[in-house]
Design a protein around this motif. Structure first.
Motif, PDB file in Angstrom:
ATOM      1  N   VAL A 179      -3.024   8.801  -8.079  1.00 28.58           N
ATOM      2  CA  VAL A 179      -4.220   7.955  -8.082  1.00 28.58           C
ATOM      3  C   VAL A 179      -4.547   7.511  -6.655  1.00 28.58           C
ATOM      4  O   VAL A 179      -5.699   7.562  -6.218  1.00 28.58           O
ATOM      5  CB  VAL A 179      -4.046   6.743  -9.020  1.00 28.58           C
ATOM      6  N   GLU A 180      -3.529   7.082  -5.923  1.00 33.11           N
ATOM      7  CA  GLU A 180      -3.775   6.622  -4.547  1.00 33.11           C
ATOM      8  C   GLU A 180      -4.233   7.759  -3.650  1.00 33.11           C
ATOM      9  O   GLU A 180      -5.112   7.578  -2.809  1.00 33.11           O
ATOM     10  CB  GLU A 180      -2.529   5.949  -3.990  1.00 33.11           C
ATOM     11  N   LEU A 181      -3.658   8.942  -3.814  1.00 30.56           N
ATOM     12  CA  LEU A 181      -4.100  10.081  -3.007  1.00 30.56           C
ATOM     13  C   LEU A 181      -5.510  10.516  -3.392  1.00 30.56           C
ATOM     14  O   LEU A 181      -6.324  10.824  -2.515  1.00 30.56           O
ATOM     15  CB  LEU A 181      -3.122  11.255  -3.164  1.00 30.56           C
ATOM     16  N   TYR A 182      -5.794  10.521  -4.684  1.00 32.97           N
ATOM     17  CA  TYR A 182      -7.096  10.991  -5.166  1.00 32.97           C
ATOM     18  C   TYR A 182      -8.215  10.013  -4.812  1.00 32.97           C
ATOM     19  O   TYR A 182      -9.218  10.386  -4.208  1.00 32.97           O
ATOM     20  CB  TYR A 182      -7.040  11.229  -6.684  1.00 32.97           C
ATOM     21  N   PHE A 183      -8.033   8.744  -5.175  1.00 32.51           N
ATOM     22  CA  PHE A 183      -9.097   7.764  -4.940  1.00 32.51           C
ATOM     23  C   PHE A 183      -9.009   7.124  -3.553  1.00 32.51           C
ATOM     24  O   PHE A 183     -10.029   6.907  -2.901  1.00 32.51           O
ATOM     25  CB  PHE A 183      -9.068   6.668  -6.013  1.00 32.51           C
ATOM     26  N   GLY A 184      -7.809   6.810  -3.120  1.00 31.08           N
ATOM     27  CA  GLY A 184      -7.642   6.106  -1.849  1.00 31.08           C
ATOM     28  C   GLY A 184      -7.764   6.987  -0.623  1.00 31.08           C
ATOM     29  O   GLY A 184      -8.379   6.615   0.364  1.00 31.08           O
ATOM     30  N   ARG A 211      -7.863  17.262  -6.499  1.00 32.68           N
ATOM     31  CA  ARG A 211      -6.773  17.546  -7.443  1.00 32.68           C
ATOM     32  C   ARG A 211      -6.039  18.821  -7.045  1.00 32.68           C
ATOM     33  O   ARG A 211      -4.822  18.927  -7.200  1.00 32.68           O
ATOM     34  CB  ARG A 211      -7.325  17.652  -8.858  1.00 32.68           C
ATOM     35  N   GLU A 212      -6.791  19.770  -6.516  1.00 34.54           N
ATOM     36  CA  GLU A 212      -6.194  21.031  -6.081  1.00 34.54           C
ATOM     37  C   GLU A 212      -5.248  20.806  -4.901  1.00 34.54           C
ATOM     38  O   GLU A 212      -4.169  21.400  -4.842  1.00 34.54           O
ATOM     39  CB  GLU A 212      -7.285  22.042  -5.712  1.00 34.54           C
ATOM     40  N   GLU A 213      -5.669  19.967  -3.952  1.00 34.30           N
ATOM     41  CA  GLU A 213      -4.803  19.667  -2.808  1.00 34.30           C
ATOM     42  C   GLU A 213      -3.502  19.010  -3.262  1.00 34.30           C
ATOM     43  O   GLU A 213      -2.415  19.367  -2.798  1.00 34.30           O
ATOM     44  CB  GLU A 213      -5.517  18.740  -1.806  1.00 34.30           C
ATOM     45  N   ILE A 214      -3.617  18.066  -4.173  1.00 39.20           N
ATOM     46  CA  ILE A 214      -2.428  17.373  -4.683  1.00 39.20           C
ATOM     47  C   ILE A 214      -1.514  18.374  -5.377  1.00 39.20           C
ATOM     48  O   ILE A 214      -0.295  18.375  -5.151  1.00 39.20           O
ATOM     49  CB  ILE A 214      -2.828  16.227  -5.638  1.00 39.20           C
ATOM     50  N   PRO A 221       5.408   6.224 -11.392  1.00 36.15           N
ATOM     51  CA  PRO A 221       5.154   6.281  -9.955  1.00 36.15           C
ATOM     52  C   PRO A 221       4.415   7.543  -9.523  1.00 36.15           C
ATOM     53  O   PRO A 221       3.673   7.512  -8.550  1.00 36.15           O
ATOM     54  CB  PRO A 221       6.544   6.210  -9.335  1.00 36.15           C
ATOM     55  N   ILE A 222       4.599   8.636 -10.240  1.00 33.34           N
ATOM     56  CA  ILE A 222       3.867   9.861  -9.885  1.00 33.34           C
ATOM     57  C   ILE A 222       2.376   9.665 -10.149  1.00 33.34           C
ATOM     58  O   ILE A 222       1.545  10.042  -9.329  1.00 33.34           O
ATOM     59  CB  ILE A 222       4.431  11.084 -10.651  1.00 33.34           C
ATOM     60  N   THR A 277       0.785  -1.225   0.000  1.00 30.30           N
ATOM     61  CA  THR A 277       0.000   0.000   0.000  1.00 30.30           C
ATOM     62  C   THR A 277       0.819   1.278   0.000  1.00 30.30           C
ATOM     63  O   THR A 277       0.279   2.336  -0.282  1.00 30.30           O
ATOM     64  CB  THR A 277      -0.929   0.041   1.229  1.00 30.30           C
ATOM     65  N   ALA A 278       2.086   1.216   0.309  1.00 33.03           N
ATOM     66  CA  ALA A 278       2.867   2.446   0.431  1.00 33.03           C
ATOM     67  C   ALA A 278       3.592   2.783  -0.864  1.00 33.03           C
ATOM     68  O   ALA A 278       4.553   2.139  -1.220  1.00 33.03           O
ATOM     69  CB  ALA A 278       3.880   2.312   1.558  1.00 33.03           C
TER      70      ALA A 278
END
Length: 153
Positions: free
Chosen positions: A114-119, A124-127, A108-109, A84-85
């Motif tokens: 994807v993991e930050l957005y969906f998981g 998108r703004e935060e990322i 990897p980016i 998961t990491a």
């Protein structure tokens, strides 16, 4: 029999029993100490229902099994982390990107986004703010990541 006599007479026996179950010398010695620590702290006293060695063997065996249970739990935690990491920090300023074994993503980016957005539920703004990228770039990387996942699945 007090604990120092018990140690002097049976420390080698306990170590030999532990070594039957554990191959690493340093771990075997730690478990031997755990056996005697349990005897001291638990108030578990010998009741003469069996021989002293049988009693010690039982405690030693239980300590060995506890060691393996803990090792199994630790390995499960490590395996879960590996699955998961996507990001491992070498230090706070230089992240090392690692590709997740399950997704086998090429980028990897994209995987991270994807993991930050969906998981994790990041927008998108935060990322884009956290990583210093333009929002359009983040959107494109998420799109690429989703396409890569679809190929794998």
């Amino acid at each position: 029999m007090n604990i120092s006599e018990l140690w002097q007479e049976n420390a080698d026996f306990v170590l030999k029993v532990v070594q039957r179950y554990v191959n690493m010398q340093s771990v075997a010695e730690d478990i031997r100490q755990e056996v005697f620590l349990r005897i001291i702290t638990s108030g578990d006293s010998f009741r003469e229902l069996s021989s002293v060695r049988t009693w010690l063997y039982t405690i030693t065996f239980r300590c060995c099994m506890d060691y393996y249970r803990d090792e199994k739990r630790n390995q499960e935690i490590i395996d879960e982390y590996k699955l998961t990491a996507p990001l491992v920090f070498h230090d706070s300023n230089s992240p090392i990107w690692q590709v997740n074994n399950i997704s086998e993503m090429l980028c990897p980016i994209s995987q991270l986004f994807v993991e930050l957005y969906f998981g994790e539920g990041w927008s998108r703004e935060e990322i884009s703010q956290v990583f210093g990228y333009h929002a359009d770039y983040v959107s494109k990387k998420i799109q690429i990541g989703v396409q890569q996942l679809q190929k794998v699945i």
